[in-house]
Design a protein around this motif. Structure first.
Motif, PDB file in Angstrom:
ATOM      1  N   VAL A 273      74.795  54.926  14.370  1.00  0.00           N
ATOM      2  CA  VAL A 273      74.840  56.193  15.082  1.00  0.00           C
ATOM      3  C   VAL A 273      74.207  57.289  14.246  1.00  0.00           C
ATOM      4  O   VAL A 273      73.529  58.172  14.752  1.00  0.00           O
ATOM      5  CB  VAL A 273      76.309  56.559  15.393  1.00  0.00           C
ATOM      6  CG1 VAL A 273      76.376  57.873  16.142  1.00  0.00           C
ATOM      7  CG2 VAL A 273      76.947  55.451  16.205  1.00  0.00           C
TER       8      VAL A 273
ATOM      9  N   ALA B  16      74.606  55.096  22.855  1.00  0.00           N
ATOM     10  CA  ALA B  16      73.826  55.488  21.681  1.00  0.00           C
ATOM     11  C   ALA B  16      72.970  56.709  22.019  1.00  0.00           C
ATOM     12  O   ALA B  16      72.879  57.666  21.239  1.00  0.00           O
ATOM     13  CB  ALA B  16      72.949  54.324  21.224  1.00  0.00           C
TER      14      ALA B  16
ATOM     15  N   ARG C 133      80.589  54.889  22.615  1.00  0.00           N
ATOM     16  CA  ARG C 133      79.846  54.409  21.451  1.00  0.00           C
ATOM     17  C   ARG C 133      80.777  53.729  20.447  1.00  0.00           C
ATOM     18  O   ARG C 133      80.436  52.693  19.863  1.00  0.00           O
ATOM     19  CB  ARG C 133      79.114  55.585  20.785  1.00  0.00           C
ATOM     20  CG  ARG C 133      78.259  55.196  19.589  1.00  0.00           C
ATOM     21  CD  ARG C 133      77.204  54.169  19.943  1.00  0.00           C
ATOM     22  NE  ARG C 133      76.349  53.874  18.801  1.00  0.00           N
ATOM     23  CZ  ARG C 133      75.516  52.844  18.747  1.00  0.00           C
ATOM     24  NH1 ARG C 133      75.432  52.015  19.778  1.00  0.00           N
ATOM     25  NH2 ARG C 133      74.759  52.646  17.686  1.00  0.00           N
TER      26      ARG C 133
END
Length: 387
Positions: free
Chosen positions: A207, A240, A271
Motif C-alpha cells: 500500500v 488498492a 484493502r
C-alpha cells in the motif's frame, strides 16, 4: 384489564427497584458484593488480593490495563503476575509490571518539557506520541503525580520526560509547526504517511508504494472528482486504487464530510482484508485508521469493531488496543445507563436492544447479561398477559 395493569406495575416495580438498589449501593449487578471500597476502588478490608478466576489471558490483560487506568496498581499487579503464568514470554506484561514497581524518577530521566492536554487527548495518547508506546501511560501518570490516569482534564499541564524519542518527536513537531505557518505543509497528514510508519518489512506491491506513486503524480483533479472515483473503486473492489485515491484527497488538505469518511473507511477495511494474511502490521494500521474515521462519524460501534479487528490482526498494535478499550468503556457506560432509564420508563424492548449493544462490545459482562435476561423474562410475561 385492571388486574393486568396491576401485575404489570408490580413486575416493573420489582426489577426497577433491583436496578435502583444496584445504582445507589455501587453494585455492578445482582451478584455484586457490597464491600466497602476506597476512592480508587480497592477493598479497604485488610485481605490479600487474588486474581479473578475464569478469565482468558486476553481478558486478564484487558482487566490489568483497565485497573491501571483507574490507578489500581495493586489489583493490576496481581492480574499481570497471573497472566505471566500462562504467557511467560509476554513483554507487555513485564513492561507494565516494571512501570508499577519502578519509581517514576528511575523509569524516566529527570529532564522534561511541559505540554498542555488538548481536547480529545489522554495520558495514553501523549505516551504514544512522545514516548512511542501508549502502554507507558501509567509510568507517565506516575511521573506527573497523577493517581487516576483516566481522570485528566483538558488544559492540564503534563510533564513529558525528555527521552531520546520524546526529544526527536518534539523537534519534528516544532519543524512541522514552522512549515504550517509558512504554508508549505498540508494541515492534514496523508493516509500514506501513517501507513509508512509500519514496523513490518517492506514488500512488493505494498500500500505504501501504491500511495507514494500516485501522490507523486500530483493529478490536477478536483476533490469531488476524486471522491467519485473513490466510490467507483470501492464498488469495483479495487481497494488498492481506493487507498491511492484516498491518499490524494488527504494530500490536498481536503476537509472530509461524513460520506467521504464512510468511503475512506470502506477503502481501508477492504484493502486491509486483502493484505492481512501477509502484511498483518500494515493491515492493522489500516483497520485502525478506518476506526478513526467511523468514530469521527459518531458510529462508535463500527469504530469499536474495527479497533478490535486491528488488535486481533496484530496484537502488538498498542494504539488499537488502547482505543478499543477506551471506546468499550464509553459504550458500556452510555448504553447501560440508557437501557436502565428505558427500563424504568417501561420501554422494555428499547432497553433490551441497548443491553444487546453492551454485550456486543463486552460479551463477558455478566451483570448486564443478568439485567437483559430479567427484561426478556418481563417482556414475555407481559405478552402473556396481553396476548
Amino acid at each position: 384489564m385492571l388486574l393486568n395493569k396491576t401485575i404489570k406495575a408490580v413486575l416493573l416495580c420489582g426489577i426497577t427497584m433491583t436496578l435502583c438498589a444496584c445504582a445507589t449501593t455501587g453494585n455492578s449487578g445482582p451478584s455484586a458484593k457490597t464491600l466497602p471500597t476506597s476512592e480508587n476502588g480497592v477493598n479497604e478490608q485488610n485481605i490479600a488480593l487474588v486474581a479473578e478466576a475464569g478469565l482468558t489471558p486476553r481478558q486478564r490483560m484487558s482487566k490489568s490495563i483497565q485497573q491501571l487506568e483507574l490507578g489500581n496498581a495493586d489489583v493490576a499487579s496481581v492480574e499481570l503476575n497471573e497472566y505471566l503464568l500462562s504467557t511467560p514470554d509476554s513483554s507487555r506484561a513485564r513492561q507494565l509490571l516494571k512501570q508499577i514497581n519502578t519509581p517514576a524518577n528511575d523509569f524516566y530521566p529527570p529532564e522534561f518539557f511541559v505540554v498542555e492536554l488538548a481536547f480529545g487527548q489522554s495520558i495514553s495518547t501523549l505516551a504514544q506520541h512522545y514516548l512511542g508506546n501508549a502502554l507507558e501511560f501509567y509510568a507517565l501518570a506516575k511521573y506527573n503525580g497523577i493517581e487516576n490516569p483516566s481522570r485528566i482534564n483538558t488544559g492540564s499541564k503534563i510533564k513529558i520526560p525528555l527521552t531520546a524519542n520524546a526529544r526527536s518527536v518534539r523537534e519534528k513537531d516544532a519543524q512541522l509547526a514552522q512549515k504550517k505557518q509558512q504554508g508549505t505543509e498540508p494541515q492534514q497528514a496523508a493516509v500514506a504517511t501513517d501507513i509508512v510508519a509500519s514496523k513490518e518489512e517492506p514488500q512488493t506491491t505494498s500500500v505504501e508504494d501504491d500511495s507514494s506513486e500516485v501522490l507523486a503524480e500530483n493529478v490536477p483533479e478536483s476533490p469531488a472528482t476524486i471522491k467519485a472515483k473513490l466510490a467507483d473503486a470501492n464498488r469495483a473492489g479495487d481497494f488498492a486504487q481506493s487507498v491511492s485515491l484516498l491518499g490524494i484527497l488527504t494530500s490536498q488538505n481536503t476537509e472530509f464530510d461524513a460520506s467521504t469518511r464512510l468511503l475512506a473507511s470502506e477503502a481501508l477495511v477492504g484493502r486491509a482484508d486483502m493484505i492481512k494474511a501477509n502484511q498483518a502490521s500494515t493491515a492493522a494500521q489500516l483497520y485502525t485508521q478506518a476506526a478513526d474515521f467511523m468514530q469521527q462519524n459518531g458510529d462508535d460501534i463500527s469504530a469499536f469493531d474495527y479497533f478490535s479487528l486491528a488488535y486481533a490482526t496484530d496484537a502488538s498494535n498498542s494504539e488499537a488496543q488502547q482505543k478499543m478499550m477506551e471506546l468499550q468503556q464509553q459504550i458500556v457506560s452510555k448504553y447501560h445507563r440508557e437501557a436502565s432509564i428505558a427500563f424504568r420508563q417501561q420501554r422494555i424492548e428499547e432497553a433490551i436492544k441497548k443491553w444487546d449493544i453492551v454485550l456486543h462490545v463486552d460479551p463477558s459482562n455478566t451483570d448486564v447479561s443478568a439485567y437483559r435476561s430479567q427484561a426478556v423474562e418481563l417482556q414475555q410475561r407481559l405478552k402473556a398477559l396481553n396476548p
